[in-house]
Design a protein around this motif. Structure first.
Motif, PDB file in Angstrom:
ATOM      1  N   ARG A 287       0.062  -0.500  -3.193  1.00 26.20           N
ATOM      2  CA  ARG A 287       0.085  -1.580  -1.966  1.00 26.20           C
ATOM      3  C   ARG A 287      -0.600  -0.783  -0.980  1.00 26.20           C
ATOM      4  O   ARG A 287      -0.274   0.470  -0.496  1.00 26.20           O
ATOM      5  CB  ARG A 287       1.567  -1.592  -1.629  1.00 26.20           C
ATOM      6  CG  ARG A 287       1.941  -2.341  -0.502  1.00 26.20           C
ATOM      7  CD  ARG A 287       3.556  -2.481  -0.036  1.00 26.20           C
ATOM      8  NE  ARG A 287       3.800  -3.019   1.147  1.00 26.20           N
ATOM      9  CZ  ARG A 287       5.118  -3.336   1.557  1.00 26.20           C
ATOM     10  NH1 ARG A 287       5.887  -2.633   0.853  1.00 26.20           N
ATOM     11  NH2 ARG A 287       5.257  -4.003   2.475  1.00 26.20           N
ATOM     12  N   LYS A 288      -1.485  -1.342   0.017  1.00 28.89           N
ATOM     13  CA  LYS A 288      -2.005  -0.904   1.051  1.00 28.89           C
ATOM     14  C   LYS A 288      -1.907  -1.973   2.086  1.00 28.89           C
ATOM     15  O   LYS A 288      -1.963  -3.020   2.187  1.00 28.89           O
ATOM     16  CB  LYS A 288      -3.798  -1.101   0.735  1.00 28.89           C
ATOM     17  CG  LYS A 288      -4.114   0.062  -0.583  1.00 28.89           C
ATOM     18  CD  LYS A 288      -5.656  -0.231  -0.655  1.00 28.89           C
ATOM     19  CE  LYS A 288      -5.793   0.936  -1.653  1.00 28.89           C
ATOM     20  NZ  LYS A 288      -7.457   0.741  -1.934  1.00 28.89           N
ATOM     21  N   ILE A 289      -1.898  -1.086   3.483  1.00 31.17           N
ATOM     22  CA  ILE A 289      -1.353  -1.906   4.579  1.00 31.17           C
ATOM     23  C   ILE A 289      -2.408  -1.174   5.844  1.00 31.17           C
ATOM     24  O   ILE A 289      -2.370   0.001   5.841  1.00 31.17           O
ATOM     25  CB  ILE A 289      -0.002  -1.648   5.263  1.00 31.17           C
ATOM     26  CG1 ILE A 289       0.798  -2.411   3.982  1.00 31.17           C
ATOM     27  CG2 ILE A 289       0.153  -2.427   6.341  1.00 31.17           C
ATOM     28  CD1 ILE A 289       2.323  -1.938   4.294  1.00 31.17           C
ATOM     29  N   LYS A 324      -5.502   2.039  15.439  1.00 28.30           N
ATOM     30  CA  LYS A 324      -5.760   1.826  13.933  1.00 28.30           C
ATOM     31  C   LYS A 324      -4.608   2.490  13.317  1.00 28.30           C
ATOM     32  O   LYS A 324      -4.686   3.753  13.516  1.00 28.30           O
ATOM     33  CB  LYS A 324      -6.865   1.814  13.600  1.00 28.30           C
ATOM     34  CG  LYS A 324      -7.920   0.838  14.238  1.00 28.30           C
ATOM     35  CD  LYS A 324      -9.113   1.038  13.763  1.00 28.30           C
ATOM     36  CE  LYS A 324     -10.291  -0.011  14.590  1.00 28.30           C
ATOM     37  NZ  LYS A 324     -11.787   0.218  13.966  1.00 28.30           N
ATOM     38  N   SER A 325      -3.798   1.805  12.231  1.00 28.60           N
ATOM     39  CA  SER A 325      -2.919   2.755  11.225  1.00 28.60           C
ATOM     40  C   SER A 325      -3.453   1.948   9.991  1.00 28.60           C
ATOM     41  O   SER A 325      -3.519   0.929   9.825  1.00 28.60           O
ATOM     42  CB  SER A 325      -1.606   2.599  11.628  1.00 28.60           C
ATOM     43  OG  SER A 325      -1.229   1.017  11.658  1.00 28.60           O
ATOM     44  N   LYS A 326      -3.337   3.077   8.872  1.00 24.22           N
ATOM     45  CA  LYS A 326      -3.655   2.598   7.496  1.00 24.22           C
ATOM     46  C   LYS A 326      -2.378   3.105   6.445  1.00 24.22           C
ATOM     47  O   LYS A 326      -2.316   4.270   6.505  1.00 24.22           O
ATOM     48  CB  LYS A 326      -4.972   2.970   7.156  1.00 24.22           C
ATOM     49  CG  LYS A 326      -5.473   2.502   5.694  1.00 24.22           C
ATOM     50  CD  LYS A 326      -6.669   3.096   5.475  1.00 24.22           C
ATOM     51  CE  LYS A 326      -7.240   2.684   3.986  1.00 24.22           C
ATOM     52  NZ  LYS A 326      -8.663   3.087   3.850  1.00 24.22           N
ATOM     53  N   GLU A 327      -2.145   2.162   5.611  1.00 21.42           N
ATOM     54  CA  GLU A 327      -0.865   2.772   4.684  1.00 21.42           C
ATOM     55  C   GLU A 327      -1.117   2.349   3.139  1.00 21.42           C
ATOM     56  O   GLU A 327      -1.544   1.233   2.971  1.00 21.42           O
ATOM     57  CB  GLU A 327       0.383   2.227   5.177  1.00 21.42           C
ATOM     58  CG  GLU A 327       1.651   2.568   4.043  1.00 21.42           C
ATOM     59  CD  GLU A 327       2.995   1.990   4.604  1.00 21.42           C
ATOM     60  OE1 GLU A 327       4.064   2.144   3.873  1.00 21.42           O
ATOM     61  OE2 GLU A 327       3.153   1.296   5.516  1.00 21.42           O
ATOM     62  N   ARG A 330       1.441   3.523  -3.897  1.00 21.52           N
ATOM     63  CA  ARG A 330       1.199   3.275  -5.269  1.00 21.52           C
ATOM     64  C   ARG A 330       2.396   3.811  -6.018  1.00 21.52           C
ATOM     65  O   ARG A 330       3.028   4.861  -5.724  1.00 21.52           O
ATOM     66  CB  ARG A 330       0.058   3.956  -5.960  1.00 21.52           C
ATOM     67  CG  ARG A 330      -1.181   3.956  -5.262  1.00 21.52           C
ATOM     68  CD  ARG A 330      -2.386   4.602  -5.909  1.00 21.52           C
ATOM     69  NE  ARG A 330      -3.495   4.426  -5.258  1.00 21.52           N
ATOM     70  CZ  ARG A 330      -4.889   4.907  -5.692  1.00 21.52           C
ATOM     71  NH1 ARG A 330      -4.859   5.823  -6.595  1.00 21.52           N
ATOM     72  NH2 ARG A 330      -6.055   4.495  -5.030  1.00 21.52           N
ATOM     73  N   GLU A 331       2.711   3.095  -7.422  1.00 16.69           N
ATOM     74  CA  GLU A 331       3.808   3.230  -8.170  1.00 16.69           C
ATOM     75  C   GLU A 331       3.490   3.034  -9.571  1.00 16.69           C
ATOM     76  O   GLU A 331       3.120   2.073  -9.921  1.00 16.69           O
ATOM     77  CB  GLU A 331       5.064   2.388  -7.698  1.00 16.69           C
ATOM     78  CG  GLU A 331       6.461   2.460  -8.570  1.00 16.69           C
ATOM     79  CD  GLU A 331       7.447   1.596  -8.027  1.00 16.69           C
ATOM     80  OE1 GLU A 331       8.322   1.391  -9.159  1.00 16.69           O
ATOM     81  OE2 GLU A 331       7.293   0.768  -6.898  1.00 16.69           O
ATOM     82  N   THR A 332       3.849   3.912 -10.489  1.00 20.60           N
ATOM     83  CA  THR A 332       3.439   4.098 -11.890  1.00 20.60           C
ATOM     84  C   THR A 332       4.708   4.429 -12.569  1.00 20.60           C
ATOM     85  O   THR A 332       5.559   5.368 -12.356  1.00 20.60           O
ATOM     86  CB  THR A 332       2.256   5.140 -12.157  1.00 20.60           C
ATOM     87  OG1 THR A 332       1.292   4.986 -11.250  1.00 20.60           O
ATOM     88  CG2 THR A 332       2.039   5.175 -13.516  1.00 20.60           C
ATOM     89  N   SER A 333       4.961   3.595 -13.679  1.00 21.36           N
ATOM     90  CA  SER A 333       6.138   3.768 -14.834  1.00 21.36           C
ATOM     91  C   SER A 333       5.528   3.887 -16.098  1.00 21.36           C
ATOM     92  O   SER A 333       4.694   3.257 -16.509  1.00 21.36           O
ATOM     93  CB  SER A 333       6.835   2.555 -14.495  1.00 21.36           C
ATOM     94  OG  SER A 333       7.852   2.744 -15.630  1.00 21.36           O
ATOM     95  N   GLY A 334       5.656   5.117 -16.734  1.00 15.82           N
ATOM     96  CA  GLY A 334       5.239   5.688 -18.292  1.00 15.82           C
ATOM     97  C   GLY A 334       6.327   6.347 -18.859  1.00 15.82           C
ATOM     98  O   GLY A 334       7.484   6.648 -18.344  1.00 15.82           O
ATOM     99  N   VAL A 335       5.933   6.607 -20.186  1.00 16.80           N
ATOM    100  CA  VAL A 335       6.841   7.275 -20.863  1.00 16.80           C
ATOM    101  C   VAL A 335       5.782   8.324 -21.745  1.00 16.80           C
ATOM    102  O   VAL A 335       4.546   8.222 -21.818  1.00 16.80           O
ATOM    103  CB  VAL A 335       7.278   6.414 -22.079  1.00 16.80           C
ATOM    104  CG1 VAL A 335       6.427   5.720 -23.047  1.00 16.80           C
ATOM    105  CG2 VAL A 335       8.534   7.434 -22.924  1.00 16.80           C
TER     106      VAL A 335
END
Length: 544
Positions: A287-289, A324-327, A330-335
């Motif tokens: 997700r980028k903002i 100006k602002s930037k966000e 990132r989210e990762t799910s693994g095993v």
């Protein structure tokens, strides 16, 4: 029919023609022959034995009881032959009666339970009657177990416990003592059969309540090789490999021994879990903002006076403030990666097997002679030179290598890099002289036979001698005549001519034929009675 008639007539004429003394001797000899033959036949019939109850096999206890019964009444002509008993046929009733009186009949003809029931009277209590029946059942069970092929003797003891609580179940147990045939312990299936037999004899009893004690076993239940699973597996492995080795070395006069090492581990189970260094992603989320904000900067103090400067130019660009602002999210799910392994090894694996093979030294000597004859076809056995140490070592090394190469593939695999040949050991031994065969005891056997059969032989010889004497008396009786008649009453009788010519003239004369004087006189009297009478008158007149 004519033959018997003629024979009887001849015998009667021969007997009549005998003198009185010969007749008396003949009659006495015939009487001796008849008496001897009668005694011989009677002795054979009296000495004939037969097996008791048609050759039925009995146990050691039954045979011992029979011997005691026979000895008690004075019967001593019985004989044991293995597990059977022989008795004189003529005294069979006495032997059977002795067994009946002592109640030692075989199991098929007698029951201890039936005897206990028959012995009960109206004055006996129920407890006494029950105790008698229990003891009788134990004795019947012991005798039934002893009837098995591989059991010599057996005894059973049964006991009941106290009833506990309000239940009707009563604890009970049985103990069986068994003496097998030979020195080997009973197999497991035989012990289980004994337990099932005792279980069936008592209601409510389980096989676990029956304890079987084997006299030939080391353990308490006679299962030395059955309960010890390690020894049983070792024995089975050694027997299997030994059978294979013997079949392979059947052409060698070898002594073979096999020893197996068993891994004592039972049912080994192994589980392995391995994790990978890099995880395995299951889901990714990004997700980028970006935000931009513009506004005017502050313009001074509010009011007319400060701001009262008129008509002056103002730059708008310099007065705009931008933010100006930037966000970035990132989210990762693994095993984590992993490997799962589950393995199970069989129990009591054979770790190592060693085989020992022994060959006699005479085998190498025979092999040396065969090789020499094969290389020298024209030679004989006597030309074979004796085997020296060098030839012996060469033959031994060659034979050892052959046996090791043949036997090693039959053995279990060894660890990688280990030598397999030391597992097979080949040794030699000297042939010890065997004991000389026992000499035939012909003289002893002959004397023993003569000691038992001398009466029969004597009777047979007496009969033969009597027959010979009777035959001699019968053959000599026809020519017997008074001495005066044979001597011609003292007259000289003319000798028969050497050659008498035949003539056609027939006259009244006596011809000497060479036969006996009695026969010639009989022929003369029958042919011409008058001439015979004249001759006799002349002889009498001259003698007077």
């Amino acid at each position: 029919m004519n033959f018997f008639k003629e024979s009887s007539d001849q015998a009667r004429e021969a007997f009549v023609s005998m003198p009185m003394q010969s007749r008396v001797i003949t009659v006495m000899l015939l009487a001796a022959i008849v008496i001897g033959l009668a005694f011989l036949v009677k002795g054979d019939s009296m000495g004939k034995n037969e097996y008791l109850f048609g050759g039925t096999s009995f146990s050691e206890q039954e045979l011992a009881a029979m011997e005691m019964s026979f000895s008690r009444v004075g019967l001593n002509e019985w004989k044991r032959e293995g597990t059977r008993m022989t008795i004189p046929a003529a005294s069979k009733d006495a032997y059977v009666a002795a067994m009946k009186e002592s109640t030692t009949l075989p199991m098929s003809l007698n029951s201890y339970v039936q005897d206990a029931i028959n012995a009960t009277t109206v004055f006996d209590s129920s407890e006494l009657h029950g105790a008698r029946v229990d003891v009788a059942r134990e004795m019947d069970l012991g005798r039934a177990i002893a009837q098995m092929a591989d059991i010599k003797a057996a005894s059973v003891m049964h006991d009941r416990g106290e009833r506990q609580g309000l239940g009707r179940h009563m604890a009970q147990s049985a103990s069986v003592f068994v003496q097998p045939e030979g020195s080997a312990p009973l197999p497991k299936h035989r012990i289980e059969a004994i337990q099932m037999m005792v279980k069936g004899a008592y209601a409510g009893m389980e096989p676990e309540d029956v304890s079987v004690t084997d006299a030939n076993a080391i353990g308490s239940r006679g299962q030395f090789d059955e309960d010890n699973v390690i020894l049983r597996a070792q024995s089975e492995a050694e027997s299997l490999i030994e059978k294979k080795v013997r079949g392979l070395l059947i052409g060698f006069p070898a002594r073979i021994a096999v020893t197996a090492e068993i891994d004592p581990m039972m049912d080994v189970e192994k589980t392995t879990l391995k994790f990978d260094a890099e995880p395995t992603n299951l889901s990714n989320k990004t997700r980028k903002i970006e935000t931009t904000n513009s506004r005017q900067p502050p313009g001074g103090v509010p009011g007319a006076i400060p701001n009262g400067i008129g008509n002056r130019p103002v730059s708008l660009a310099d007065n705009v403030e931008t933010m100006k602002s930037k966000e970035d999210e990132r989210e990762t799910s693994g095993v984590a990666g992993q490997q799962y392994e589950n393995s199970r090894l069989a129990s009591l694996q054979v770790k190592r097997v060693r085989v020992s093979v022994g060959l006699p030294r005479s085998y190498y000597e025979t092999l040396h002679g065969q090789k020499f004859l094969a290389k020298n076809p024209g030679k004989a056995d006597d030309d074979v030179p004796p085997m020296d140490d060098t030839s012996y070592e060469s033959l031994k090394s060659e034979t050892t290598a052959k046996i090791q190469s043949a036997v090693t593939p039959l053995l279990p695999e060894v660890a990688a890099g280990a030598d397999r040949f030391p597992l097979v050991e080949v040794f030699d031994y000297y042939d010890l002289p065997s004991p000389p065969p026992p000499e035939a005891e012909t003289a002893k056997i002959a004397l023993t036979w003569l000691a038992g059969a001398w009466q029969t032989i004597a009777l047979v010889m007496l009969g033969l001698v009597a027959l010979l004497v009777a035959r001699s008396a019968a053959s000599g009786g026809g020519n017997s005549a008074p001495p005066e008649f044979r001597e011609g009453f003292g007259l000289e009788l003319p000798a028969p001519p050497v050659d008498i010519a035949e003539t056609d003239e027939e006259g009244d004369k006596m011809t000497i034929t060479g036969s006996s004087l009695k026969d010639e006189l009989l022929q003369l009297v029958e042919g011409n009675p008058e001439v015979a009478a004249n001759v006799i008158r002349g002889w009498v007149g001259e003698a007077a």
